[in-house]
Scaffold this active site. Structure first.
Site, short mmCIF file in Angstrom:
data_model
loop_
_atom_site.label_atom_id
_atom_site.label_comp_id
_atom_site.label_asym_id
_atom_site.label_seq_id
_atom_site.Cartn_x
_atom_site.Cartn_y
_atom_site.Cartn_z
N PHE A 111 21.60 -8.72 -28.25
CA PHE A 111 22.24 -9.67 -29.16
C PHE A 111 21.92 -11.12 -28.83
CE2 PHE A 111 25.27 -9.92 -25.73
CZ PHE A 111 25.96 -11.11 -25.89
N LYS A 112 21.47 -11.37 -27.61
CA LYS A 112 21.17 -12.75 -27.21
C LYS A 112 20.05 -13.36 -28.07
CE LYS A 112 24.13 -12.21 -23.86
NZ LYS A 112 23.94 -12.35 -22.44
N ASP A 113 19.21 -12.49 -28.66
CA ASP A 113 18.15 -13.00 -29.53
C ASP A 113 18.69 -13.76 -30.73
OD1 ASP A 113 15.94 -11.95 -28.09
OD2 ASP A 113 16.25 -9.98 -28.99
#
Length: 498
Positions: A111-113
């Protein structure tokens, strides 16, 4: 404008807040005011694309960025070159009232993308807007996912170098491989003997160490951050809360203004805080359900009002949540106390000096109105992965499984049947060994990482995530390992400072 959670720094512009990363005198930047959207505006999001929603919300927070700059940042970040799904955050219906929001369709399968594909564009503009002529060095502490996402986002960005610190042997093998095979002339990765909190605490200390920063300045270097302590990392995460709600509206699964729950597997408190900001902007939310593993410092805090890091640190099969000091909680407390910098200073000093702090009854009551906390253990996590696959033919990673189990606890406790969106924070392939063990009841013995990936693909029926293909063919480019107290000297070595 942006202000400090500890009321110890002058107001700054959005560009300055993003360039600085965190408040130089200690504390984190938050917006002076949270913009509120009308119910009509939120309803109309259902007819807009992800990028359209992003542009509208960013423009409310980035007043010193032009509309054309914001539009360009958004289009460079969110496109089908960077993401393998045209909706970027697809919503999968699990049952009548439960939906999985998949946040892992970007280049590093986490999810950091969603934030780290756009932060480099925000930061590059911020450097120009603030007149910085020095080289910018980004320091990152990671529990696994932020590291690779930040490295990938900032790889070969002119005028910027990035150094990532991760707990050595404290992340999954895939996470470690992803980081240590990162290309780019400006990327550096260092394993640290210790846990994530050791990495994060040391990096934060460097940011507030005036002597160290002055030494860097004399060598033409300024620091910034890609962790969620940087407002430019947190802001993009607000978008997918609006996007997922809009998707339910578009499908007709909820009515206009209907409140939903969000379940967020939580470590550093950034993802769930972004959801809370969306709620303060007007998003109809009934409850945020904060899901923890056995490092349940947040669960205990939400239930008792006492945050106590003086406990055993456990390595679990959901390693991105193996955290005892949740940095972004400071922002939440500042907001929930109506910007009471004195309280935040006292609580953070207590945490640093005594290892714990306790909020007053009024603050605890306000928190419990919107936040619910619970946790699960490793065995239950594996059981949820197996049961979900058997019942729905859906494959969870370990962190999303923690969220689903905690949501089950919540339903049993409250009988609340509001429509609920669960943040799925990583592809199951990122934690393939634990997922395979759950699905097959067998421990992987003498099986390579790549054999596990292939086996998981066959059992689940899922194609291997594009960001993980051919990892075995890439050379290991980063091999540095150090003790936590050696981090400052490692930084000097990397930057060639005598």
């Amino acid at each position: 404008m942006y202000i400090s959670t500890r009321s110890n720094y002058n107001k700054v512009t959005a560009a300055e807040a993003i360039k600085l990363g965190m408040v130089p005198t200690g504390g984190l930047f938050v917006p002076e005011n949270i913009p509120v959207l009308s119910a009509e505006k939120i309803k109309n999001f259902k007819d807009k694309s992800y990028n359209d929603i992003a542009q509208e919300i960013f423009s409310l927070y980035l007043h010193d960025y032009t509309q054309s700059e914001i539009k360009e940042c958004v289009s460079k970040a969110y496109n089908t070159t960077n993401f393998d799904d045209v909706s970027f955050t697809p919503l999968v219906k699990l049952n009548d009232h439960t939906y999985i929001m998949e946040l892992w369709h970007g280049p590093t399968a986490a999810f950091k993308d969603m934030a780290l594909q756009i932060l480099p564009h925000f930061l590059s503009l911020a450097i120009k807007k603030t007149g910085v002529e020095n080289e910018v060095v980004i320091l990152v502490a990671t529990s696994g996912d932020t590291g690779k996402a930040a490295l990938e986002g900032f790889k070969d960005v002119p005028g910027i170098r990035i150094i990532t610190f991760y707990p050595y042997k404290g992340v999954s093998k895939i996470q470690e491989l992803q980081m240590n095979t990162t290309e780019g002339e400006n990327t550096y990765v260092v394993g640290v003997h210790g846990n994530f909190d050791d990495c994060q605490t040391t990096v934060k200390e460097i940011f507030s160490n005036e002597e160290f920063k002055q030494m860097l300045l004399e060598n033409g270097i300024e620091l910034s951050s890609a962790n969620s302590i940087n407002w430019g990392r947190l802001l993009p995460q607000i978008i997918y809360y609006f996007a997922s709600y809009s998707e339910l509206l578009k499908k007709g699964d909820i009515k206009e203004g209907e409140k939903v729950n969000f379940v967020v597997p939580t470590g550093n408190f950034g993802n769930i805080l972004a959801g809370w900001y969306a709620h303060k902007m007007g998003l109809p939310v009934n409850k945020f359900i904060c899901a923890s593993n056995e490092n349940k410092v947040l669960t205990d805090f939400f239930q008792t009002g006492k945050y106590d890091k003086r406990r055993e640190f456990k390595k679990t099969n959901s390693p991105s949540m193996d955290i005892l000091v949740s940095s972004n909680l400071e922002r939440f407390l500042y907001e929930i106390t109506d910007h009471d910098g004195d309280k935040i200073n006292n609580w953070m000093n207590d945490l640093n000096n005594q290892g714990y702090f306790e909020v007053d009854e009024d603050t605890k009551r306000k928190i419990q109105q919107i936040m619910y906390g619970n946790f699960t253990n490793e065995e239950q996590t594996k059981n949820v992965i197996k049961e979900t696959f058997e019942n729905y033919k859906y494959t969870l990673d370990t962190h999303t499984a923690v969220a689903l189990k905690v949501y089950d606890n919540y339903i049993k406790e409250t009988k609340d049947k509001s429509k609920t969106i669960i943040d799925s924070t990583a592809s199951p392939f990122k934690f393939n060994e634990a997922v395979l063990e759950a699905l097959t009841n067998k421990t992987r013995i003498n099986q390579s990482e790549y054999e596990s990936l292939d086996q998981l693909s066959k059992i689940s029926g899922l194609n291997l995530h594009f960001g993980l293909k051919d990892l075995d063919k890439k050379p290991i480019l980063h091999k540095k390992v150090c003790k936590k107290e050696e981090i400052p000297s490692i930084i000097k070595d990397i930057l060639n400072i005598k």
